[in-house]
Design a protein around this motif. Structure first.
Motif, mmCIF file in Angstrom:
data_model
loop_
_atom_site.group_PDB
_atom_site.id
_atom_site.type_symbol
_atom_site.label_atom_id
_atom_site.label_comp_id
_atom_site.label_asym_id
_atom_site.label_seq_id
_atom_site.Cartn_x
_atom_site.Cartn_y
_atom_site.Cartn_z
ATOM 1 N N VAL A 117 -4.539 6.713 2.307
ATOM 2 C CA VAL A 117 -4.203 5.573 1.454
ATOM 3 C C VAL A 117 -4.701 5.863 0.044
ATOM 4 O O VAL A 117 -5.866 6.209 -0.160
ATOM 5 N N VAL A 120 -3.534 0.266 -3.200
ATOM 6 C CA VAL A 120 -3.325 -1.029 -2.549
ATOM 7 C C VAL A 120 -3.188 -2.066 -3.656
ATOM 8 O O VAL A 120 -3.975 -2.068 -4.599
ATOM 9 N N GLY A 178 4.095 4.096 2.973
ATOM 10 C CA GLY A 178 3.365 2.876 2.701
ATOM 11 C C GLY A 178 4.124 1.699 3.251
ATOM 12 O O GLY A 178 4.987 1.848 4.114
ATOM 13 N N PHE A 191 0.831 -1.199 0.000
ATOM 14 C CA PHE A 191 0.000 0.000 0.000
ATOM 15 C C PHE A 191 0.864 1.246 0.000
ATOM 16 O O PHE A 191 2.017 1.231 0.417
ATOM 17 N N SER A 192 0.277 2.325 -0.511
ATOM 18 C CA SER A 192 0.939 3.628 -0.581
ATOM 19 C C SER A 192 -0.011 4.683 -0.051
ATOM 20 O O SER A 192 -1.226 4.555 -0.190
ATOM 21 N N THR A 193 0.572 5.744 0.495
ATOM 22 C CA THR A 193 -0.240 6.858 0.970
ATOM 23 C C THR A 193 0.121 8.116 0.199
ATOM 24 O O THR A 193 1.145 8.175 -0.477
#
Length: 77
Positions: free
Chosen positions: A37, A40, A13, A6-8
């Motif tokens: 977020v 994903v 992430g 996942f990355s924000t």
């Protein structure tokens, strides 16, 4: 045990190893757990704030994801 990347929005992430089975459930969980977020991934399947769910190996009808709560981006001051 499955893994989800996942990355924000603040370029953070990580990887979540868990007993969650589906990408949809992971998006919901991560959206509650971390603010901002935006992406994903599980294998080739991806959810992003821009494109929504993109499943490579299985078609998904819109009605299957309609019941999922939206993931909201973090508020900035």
């Amino acid at each position: 045990m499955k893994s989800f990347l996942f990355s924000t929005e603040d370029e953070r992430g990580g990887v979540m190893l868990c007993d969650i089975d589906t990408l949809e459930e992971a998006v919901t969980y991560l959206g509650k757990r971390f603010s901002g977020v935006i992406r994903v991934e599980q294998g080739k399947d991806v959810w992003s704030i821009e494109d929504g769910f993109v499943f490579v190996d299985k078609p998904v009808s819109p009605s299957e994801t309609d019941s999922l709560p939206p993931v909201q981006a973090a508020q900035t001051d």
